[in-house]
Design an enzyme around this catalytic site. Structure first.
Site, PDB file in Angstrom:
ATOM      1  N   GLY A 181      59.966 -22.729 -35.500  1.00  0.00           N
ATOM      2  CA  GLY A 181      60.835 -23.033 -34.365  1.00  0.00           C
ATOM      3  C   GLY A 181      61.607 -24.298 -34.715  1.00  0.00           C
ATOM      4  O   GLY A 181      61.014 -25.286 -35.164  1.00  0.00           O
ATOM      5  N   ASP A 209      68.863 -21.940 -34.314  1.00  0.00           N
ATOM      6  CA  ASP A 209      68.404 -22.709 -35.475  1.00  0.00           C
ATOM      7  C   ASP A 209      69.507 -23.589 -36.031  1.00  0.00           C
ATOM      8  O   ASP A 209      69.236 -24.634 -36.641  1.00  0.00           O
ATOM      9  CB  ASP A 209      67.877 -21.769 -36.559  1.00  0.00           C
ATOM     10  CG  ASP A 209      66.551 -21.176 -36.103  1.00  0.00           C
ATOM     11  OD1 ASP A 209      66.575 -20.187 -35.354  1.00  0.00           O
ATOM     12  OD2 ASP A 209      65.508 -21.767 -36.441  1.00  0.00           O
TER      13      ASP A 209
HETATM   14  O1  MRU Z   1      61.565 -18.099 -38.160  1.00  0.00           O
HETATM   15  P1  MRU Z   1      61.278 -18.873 -36.914  1.00  0.00           P
HETATM   16  O2  MRU Z   1      60.078 -18.401 -36.179  1.00  0.00           O
HETATM   17  O3  MRU Z   1      61.271 -20.344 -37.161  1.00  0.00           O
HETATM   18  O4  MRU Z   1      62.542 -18.519 -36.040  1.00  0.00           O
HETATM   19  C1  MRU Z   1      62.596 -19.111 -34.825  1.00  0.00           C
HETATM   20  C2  MRU Z   1      63.786 -18.796 -34.064  1.00  0.00           C
HETATM   21  O5  MRU Z   1      64.698 -18.122 -34.489  1.00  0.00           O
HETATM   22  C3  MRU Z   1      63.875 -19.480 -32.778  1.00  0.00           C
HETATM   23  O6  MRU Z   1      64.534 -18.670 -31.861  1.00  0.00           O
HETATM   24  C4  MRU Z   1      64.638 -20.747 -33.036  1.00  0.00           C
HETATM   25  O7  MRU Z   1      63.985 -21.536 -33.981  1.00  0.00           O
HETATM   26  C5  MRU Z   1      64.941 -21.466 -31.831  1.00  0.00           C
HETATM   27  S1  MRU Z   1      63.731 -22.670 -31.507  1.00  0.00           S
HETATM   28  C6  MRU Z   1      63.823 -23.327 -29.978  1.00  0.00           C
END
Ligand code: MRU
Length: 350
Positions: free
Chosen positions: A51, A242
């Protein structure tokens, strides 16, 4: 009424970083202590913490851990500073897409470079800054939540993709921060959570954390969203981010773009909720956002069990996609809701 979430994903404790191990949710809710810089690099790379805002704070903690290790090597102050900056730059490379990671490591580099203290003093300043970033993250998410709650219709069903919740941040969440603030005002709202293949962060993490906080949630698979939109069962979409380019193009977990296209077709508002630290004004458009390529096993296995795929089949697995700005109704930040034209609205904030 303020919503009280039970979750704190990551925190600095004296000399180490304590975090929720996200690889075992929902079967276990356990914490791990990360005690070295390399361990933190691996925890981010292997998604024990994930996240965008959460990995930012993890990166900031990682720099403190490297500082503690270098302090044991009897280096001159000058060598300590130059080696530590190198380590902080290295920490930025633990994952490529979420810009909060680079942003938070850079904040620590600024502390190191601007300090007039001795080695122990620099470590104290890094700890102070790490804890400050941690606390600010929760405050920022509450502001995002409160701004976002204003655009949630009464009794709404909100669709979300992946996990942009308390577990993707220090606490409260961005997209799920909007849900928490809206739920505090109107407990008839509910969430539909996309499963979010691969890795199932929607199924594993979003449903878990909403259930933990007592917010009604229904799990659907990724391909179902347009079916429910057509039936009039989704009132709005809120996702996290992200990295957001200077024109509002938004990278988020793979599959987000498909949801945005479906929402546009069905005339359903599609919101991105993210702190300003997710906006990368150094890049003009989403074409410049580096997209993480992840392992074939994420696609061919679920939770350690092989799916029914041909042995040795070709696999391609980008972790993120970019939703073009014209599909985004608003970007909910701690400073308010940005609206198109994003080039102008984003510029006005920086
Ligand atoms: O691969 P991840 O689990 O890190 O992907 C996370 C996401 O795409 C979330 O939606 C993103 O990090 C937003 S965090 C508030």
């Amino acid at each position: 009424m303020e919503f009280k979430s039970k979750i704190k994903t990551i925190e600095w404790v004296d000399t180490y970083s304590k975090m929720v191990d996200q690889t075992v949710i929902p079967y276990e809710y356990k914490f791990v202590n990360i005690t070295s810089g390399d361990e933190m690099f691996n925890a981010i790379r292997d998604m024990i913490v994930r996240g965008a805002p959460a990995i930012g704070i993890a990166g900031a903690h990682g720099v403190i851990l490297y500082a503690q290790e270098l302090a044991k090597q009897n280096l001159s102050r000058e060598d300590f500073v130059s080696k530590l900056v190198e380590k902080a730059e290295y920490m930025k490379t633990s994952r490529p897409t979420a810009v909060n990671l680079m942003w938070a490591c850079q904040k620590q580099i600024e502390v190191i470079k601007s300090s007039n203290s001795d080695i122990n003093g620099i470590i104290e300043e890094l700890k102070f800054n790490g804890i400050k970033l941690e606390n600010e993250d929760i405050q920022i998410n509450k502001k995002i939540g409160d701004f976002g709650a204003e655009v949630v219709p009464k009794g709404a069903t909100i669709l979300t993709h992946c996990n942009a919740g308390a577990l993707a941040t220090v606490g409260y969440g961005t997209a799920l921060g909007v849900v928490r603030s809206a739920f505090a005002k109107d407990n008839t709202i509910q969430v539909f959570a996309d499963e979010t293949r691969p890795r199932q962060q929607g199924a594993r993490i979003t449903t878990f954390e909403l259930a933990m906080d007592g917010i009604p949630v229904t799990l659907i698979t990724d391909g179902m969203c347009s079916y429910f939109m057509k039936k009039g069962m989704i009132d709005m979409v809120v996702v996290g981010a992200d990295r957001i380019a200077a024109n509002g193009d938004t990278a988020n977990k793979i599959g987000t773009y498909t949801v945005a296209i479906a929402a546009k077709y069905h005339n359903i508002p599609f919101y991105v909720a993210a702190p300003l630290s997710t906006i990368d004004i150094s890049i003009k458009s989403g074409d410049e956002i580096p997209i993480e390529e992840r392992s074939r096993e994420e696609v061919t296995y679920i939770n350690g069990k092989p799916i029914c795929a041909l042995d040795g089949v070709n696999v391609i697995n980008p972790g993120f996609d970019v939703t073009p700005n014209e599909l985004i109704s608003g970007i909910i930040t701690e400073k308010g809701i940005l609206r198109p034209n994003y080039i102008e609205s984003i510029k006005s904030l920086f």
